[in-house]
Design a protein around this motif. Structure first.
Motif, PDB file in Angstrom:
ATOM      1  N   ARG A 148      36.724 -32.232  23.420  1.00  0.00           N
ATOM      2  CA  ARG A 148      37.911 -32.522  22.599  1.00  0.00           C
ATOM      3  C   ARG A 148      38.121 -31.472  21.507  1.00  0.00           C
ATOM      4  NH1 ARG A 148      41.195 -36.483  23.089  1.00  0.00           N
ATOM      5  NH2 ARG A 148      40.700 -38.390  24.230  1.00  0.00           N
ATOM      6  N   ARG A 149      37.067 -30.793  21.113  1.00  0.00           N
ATOM      7  CA  ARG A 149      37.234 -29.730  20.121  1.00  0.00           C
ATOM      8  C   ARG A 149      37.923 -28.504  20.716  1.00  0.00           C
ATOM      9  NH1 ARG A 149      32.059 -31.649  18.246  1.00  0.00           N
ATOM     10  NH2 ARG A 149      30.940 -30.137  19.538  1.00  0.00           N
ATOM     11  N   GLU A 150      37.901 -28.388  22.044  1.00  0.00           N
ATOM     12  CA  GLU A 150      38.437 -27.209  22.733  1.00  0.00           C
ATOM     13  C   GLU A 150      39.810 -27.459  23.355  1.00  0.00           C
ATOM     14  OE1 GLU A 150      36.744 -24.426  22.535  1.00  0.00           O
ATOM     15  OE2 GLU A 150      34.986 -25.345  21.599  1.00  0.00           O
ATOM     16  N   ILE A 151      40.058 -28.690  23.811  1.00  0.00           N
ATOM     17  CA  ILE A 151      41.312 -29.013  24.513  1.00  0.00           C
ATOM     18  C   ILE A 151      41.721 -30.436  24.149  1.00  0.00           C
ATOM     19  CG2 ILE A 151      40.838 -27.475  26.470  1.00  0.00           C
ATOM     20  CD1 ILE A 151      40.038 -30.021  28.052  1.00  0.00           C
ATOM     21  N   GLY A 152      42.864 -30.884  24.677  1.00  0.00           N
ATOM     22  CA  GLY A 152      43.305 -32.256  24.508  1.00  0.00           C
ATOM     23  C   GLY A 152      43.090 -33.058  25.778  1.00  0.00           C
ATOM     24  N   PHE A 153      43.096 -34.379  25.639  1.00  0.00           N
ATOM     25  CA  PHE A 153      42.905 -35.266  26.782  1.00  0.00           C
ATOM     26  C   PHE A 153      43.889 -36.432  26.734  1.00  0.00           C
ATOM     27  CE2 PHE A 153      38.602 -33.415  27.024  1.00  0.00           C
ATOM     28  CZ  PHE A 153      38.471 -33.255  28.396  1.00  0.00           C
ATOM     29  N   GLY A 212      46.605 -28.500  21.161  1.00  0.00           N
ATOM     30  CA  GLY A 212      47.819 -28.382  20.371  1.00  0.00           C
ATOM     31  C   GLY A 212      49.074 -28.893  21.037  1.00  0.00           C
ATOM     32  N   GLU A 213      49.023 -29.243  22.324  1.00  0.00           N
ATOM     33  CA  GLU A 213      50.220 -29.730  23.027  1.00  0.00           C
ATOM     34  C   GLU A 213      50.251 -31.261  22.990  1.00  0.00           C
ATOM     35  OE1 GLU A 213      50.684 -27.990  26.893  1.00  0.00           O
ATOM     36  OE2 GLU A 213      50.756 -25.940  26.098  1.00  0.00           O
ATOM     37  N   ASP A 214      50.431 -31.792  21.778  1.00  0.00           N
ATOM     38  CA  ASP A 214      50.427 -33.242  21.610  1.00  0.00           C
ATOM     39  C   ASP A 214      51.584 -33.905  22.348  1.00  0.00           C
ATOM     40  OD1 ASP A 214      48.247 -32.788  20.034  1.00  0.00           O
ATOM     41  OD2 ASP A 214      49.157 -33.472  18.148  1.00  0.00           O
ATOM     42  N   ASP A 215      52.724 -33.198  22.427  1.00  0.00           N
ATOM     43  CA  ASP A 215      53.855 -33.788  23.148  1.00  0.00           C
ATOM     44  C   ASP A 215      53.521 -33.983  24.617  1.00  0.00           C
ATOM     45  OD1 ASP A 215      53.771 -31.051  23.663  1.00  0.00           O
ATOM     46  OD2 ASP A 215      55.910 -30.685  23.276  1.00  0.00           O
ATOM     47  N   MET A 216      52.779 -33.046  25.195  1.00  0.00           N
ATOM     48  CA  MET A 216      52.375 -33.182  26.604  1.00  0.00           C
ATOM     49  C   MET A 216      51.371 -34.328  26.775  1.00  0.00           C
ATOM     50  SD  MET A 216      52.532 -32.467  29.749  1.00  0.00           S
ATOM     51  CE  MET A 216      53.411 -30.929  30.008  1.00  0.00           C
ATOM     52  N   ILE A 217      50.447 -34.468  25.825  1.00  0.00           N
ATOM     53  CA  ILE A 217      49.491 -35.580  25.907  1.00  0.00           C
ATOM     54  C   ILE A 217      50.230 -36.907  25.905  1.00  0.00           C
ATOM     55  CG2 ILE A 217      47.628 -36.781  24.702  1.00  0.00           C
ATOM     56  CD1 ILE A 217      46.688 -34.063  23.651  1.00  0.00           C
ATOM     57  N   ARG A 218      51.205 -37.057  24.995  1.00  0.00           N
ATOM     58  CA  ARG A 218      51.970 -38.311  24.938  1.00  0.00           C
ATOM     59  C   ARG A 218      52.765 -38.530  26.222  1.00  0.00           C
ATOM     60  NH1 ARG A 218      51.760 -40.298  19.712  1.00  0.00           N
ATOM     61  NH2 ARG A 218      51.311 -38.759  18.064  1.00  0.00           N
ATOM     62  N   PHE A 219      53.319 -37.435  26.773  1.00  0.00           N
ATOM     63  CA  PHE A 219      54.078 -37.563  28.021  1.00  0.00           C
ATOM     64  C   PHE A 219      53.173 -38.020  29.167  1.00  0.00           C
ATOM     65  CE2 PHE A 219      55.600 -35.877  32.057  1.00  0.00           C
ATOM     66  CZ  PHE A 219      56.901 -36.361  32.084  1.00  0.00           C
ATOM     67  N   VAL A 220      52.004 -37.370  29.314  1.00  0.00           N
ATOM     68  CA  VAL A 220      51.077 -37.740  30.390  1.00  0.00           C
ATOM     69  C   VAL A 220      50.622 -39.193  30.215  1.00  0.00           C
ATOM     70  CG1 VAL A 220      48.804 -37.290  31.405  1.00  0.00           C
ATOM     71  CG2 VAL A 220      50.324 -35.379  30.841  1.00  0.00           C
ATOM     72  N   GLN A 238      42.410 -23.214  28.246  1.00  0.00           N
ATOM     73  CA  GLN A 238      42.419 -22.396  27.034  1.00  0.00           C
ATOM     74  C   GLN A 238      43.208 -21.107  27.225  1.00  0.00           C
ATOM     75  OE1 GLN A 238      38.121 -22.300  26.754  1.00  0.00           O
ATOM     76  NE2 GLN A 238      38.148 -23.558  24.892  1.00  0.00           N
ATOM     77  N   ASN A 239      43.143 -20.549  28.432  1.00  0.00           N
ATOM     78  CA  ASN A 239      43.851 -19.294  28.723  1.00  0.00           C
ATOM     79  C   ASN A 239      45.242 -19.534  29.314  1.00  0.00           C
ATOM     80  OD1 ASN A 239      41.534 -17.878  27.907  1.00  0.00           O
ATOM     81  ND2 ASN A 239      40.660 -17.958  29.967  1.00  0.00           N
ATOM     82  N   HIS A 240      45.654 -20.793  29.369  1.00  0.00           N
ATOM     83  CA  HIS A 240      46.980 -21.178  29.876  1.00  0.00           C
ATOM     84  C   HIS A 240      47.213 -20.676  31.308  1.00  0.00           C
ATOM     85  CE1 HIS A 240      48.406 -22.926  26.090  1.00  0.00           C
ATOM     86  NE2 HIS A 240      47.724 -21.962  25.499  1.00  0.00           N
ATOM     87  N   GLN A 241      46.156 -20.693  32.083  1.00  0.00           N
ATOM     88  CA  GLN A 241      46.296 -20.387  33.506  1.00  0.00           C
ATOM     89  C   GLN A 241      46.864 -21.584  34.265  1.00  0.00           C
ATOM     90  OE1 GLN A 241      42.113 -19.451  33.864  1.00  0.00           O
ATOM     91  NE2 GLN A 241      42.554 -17.268  34.135  1.00  0.00           N
ATOM     92  N   VAL A 242      46.718 -22.766  33.689  1.00  0.00           N
ATOM     93  CA  VAL A 242      47.279 -23.990  34.256  1.00  0.00           C
ATOM     94  C   VAL A 242      47.919 -24.787  33.121  1.00  0.00           C
ATOM     95  CG1 VAL A 242      45.597 -24.109  36.153  1.00  0.00           C
ATOM     96  CG2 VAL A 242      45.101 -25.260  33.979  1.00  0.00           C
ATOM     97  N   ASP A 243      48.840 -25.680  33.479  1.00  0.00           N
ATOM     98  CA  ASP A 243      49.471 -26.553  32.491  1.00  0.00           C
ATOM     99  C   ASP A 243      48.618 -27.786  32.213  1.00  0.00           C
ATOM    100  OD1 ASP A 243      51.899 -24.956  32.334  1.00  0.00           O
ATOM    101  OD2 ASP A 243      52.384 -25.766  34.327  1.00  0.00           O
TER     102      ASP A 243
END
Length: 322
Positions: free
Chosen positions: A164-169, A277-285, A146-151
Motif C-alpha cells: 500500500r505504500r507503493e500503489i493503491g488497492f 495517487g489515482e484515487d478516482d480509479m480506486i473508487r471507480f473499480v 509504478q512505471n505505468h506499463q499497465v492501468d
C-alpha cells in the motif's frame, strides 16, 4: 573361387557379424546417458522473509461515489484518460489455472481474474472486449503499476501494508487460505512435515513469509511462475509448493499425483492493484466490484471458473476507509 573373391567374402561376413552385434569398431563406446532435469530459469534460494508490516488496515479501501455511465467518465480523471486511449491495459497472469491461464485449445486467456478485468472494461466502455491483457509475473506486478506499463493489475494480488505504500488497492474481491501442495507419496501431510524439506514459491509473493516462522523451517526455492514450481515438484527438485489454496488446487487439477494438504498457514486477500495517487480509479473499480457483488456476476464468475474449490462462501464484504 579365387583368393581375391574369397577375401572379399570373408570381409563382408565380418562386417555382417559386427553389424548384427550392434558394434562398429570405428565408433568409441560410451556409458549410459544420465537424465538431466535443470531447475527453472532464474530459480534461486530465498533466504529472507518478506516484510510483515501490520501498521495499517490493509483491506480498507476508498468508498465508491456515483458511478459514471460507460464512456462518460469525468473530465481529467484516470478513467477518462483510459477511455480516450480506447482500451484498458490490465496486468494479468497466464500461468495460474482457474484464475488466469492460456487455454491451449483456443490460445485465449481465461479465468476468474480475466473475467473480472473484463467487467471493469465493461463499466468503462460498455464493452468487455475493449481491453489489452498484458502478462506479468508475480514480481512484475508492482513495477508495472509504478512505471505505468499497465492501468490496473488483476492477478491474485494480495493486499499488504508494504504494498500500500507503493500503489493503491481496491476492496478485497477474494479471500484465500495458504496451504501446501505435495505428491501423494511424499509423506508430507501437515506443517511439521516440511522440516528440512524444499518448498517452492514465486518471487515477489507473500507465500514465503509463513514458511520462515515454522520452528524447523524448510529450504525455500523461488521461481518466476507457479507453473515453474509445478515442473520443479514433478522433477523432484522440490518436495512441496506453498501458496494460496486456489492456486494449489489449479496446479493439482493438472497432475492427479498431487494433493493439497495441511492446515492453513495464513490467509491472503486479493484486490485490484491501481497506480499510486489515482484515487478516482480506486473508487471507480470499487464501484464495479459493488455492482458484481450485488447483481450476481461475482457468483456467476465463481461458478464458471472456481467450482473445483467447492461451494462458494460468497464475495467478501467490502471494507471502506473514506
Amino acid at each position: 573361387m579365387n583368393t581375391r573373391i574369397l577375401r572379399a567374402a570373408l570381409a563382408l561376413a565380418s562386417i555382417a557379424v559386427l553389424a548384427a552385434c550392434g558394434a562398429d569398431p570405428a565408433v568409441p563406446r560410451s556409458g549410459p546417458v544420465v537424465a538431466v532435469n535443470p531447475l527453472p530459469p532464474k530459480a534461486r534460494e530465498i533466504t529472507t522473509p518478506p516484510g510483515s508490516d501490520r501498521s495499517c488496515d490493509a483491506e480498507a479501501s476508498l468508498r465508491p461515489g456515483p458511478q459514471p455511465d460507460p464512456g462518460a467518465m469525468p473530465p481529467g480523471s484516470a478513467m477518462a484518460r483510459i477511455v480516450q486511449k480506447g482500451r484498458v491495459t490490465v496486468g494479468v497472469d497466464q500461468n495460474t489455472y482457474l484464475f488466469g491461464f492460456r487455454d491451449p485449445a483456443t490460445g485465449q486467456l481465461e479465468g476468474f481474474d480475466i473475467d473480472l478485468a473484463r467487467e471493469i472494461a465493461r463499466d468503462l466502455f460498455g464493452d468487455p472486449d475493449r481491453i489489452e491483457l498484458r502478462s506479468v509475473s508475480t514480481a512484475e506486478r508492482l513495477p508495472a503499476l509504478q512505471n505505468h506499463q499497465v492501468d490496473l493489475v488483476v492477478r491474485t494480488f494480495s493486499v499488504t501494508c508494504e504494498r500500500r505504500r507503493e500503489i493503491g488497492f481496491s476492496t478485497v474481491y477474494y479471500k484465500a487460505a495458504q496451504r501446501i501442495l505435495a505428491p501423494r507419496t511424499a509423506g508430507v501431510r501437515a506443517l511439521p512435515d516440511l522440516a528440512g524439506k524444499r518448498v517452492c514459491v514465486t518471487f515477489g509473493a507473500t507465500s514465503s513469509g509463513p514458511l520462515f516462522t515454522l520452528p524447523n523451517r524448510p529450504k525455500v526455492l523461488g521461481v518466476d511462475n507457479w507453473t515453474d514450481c509445478l515442473v520443479a515438484l514433478q522433477q523432484g527438485q522440490v518436495d512441496a509448493i506453498s501458496t494460496d489454496e486456489p492456486i494449489l488446487v489449479g496446479l493439482a487439477e493438472q497432475d492427479a499425483n498431487l494433493q493439497v494438504v495441511g492446515d492453513p498457514l495464513g490467509f491472503e486477500n486479493y484486490a485490484v492493484g491501481v497506480p499510486k495517487g489515482e484515487d478516482d480509479m480506486i473508487r471507480f473499480v470499487n464501484g464495479v466490484l459493488d455492482r458484481i457483488r450485488g447483481d450476481g456476476t461475482w457468483q456467476r464468475l465463481y461458478a464458471a471458473h472456481l467450482g473445483a474449490l467447492g461451494p462458494s462462501a460468497g464475495a467478501p464484504a467490502p471494507r471502506y476507509s473514506g
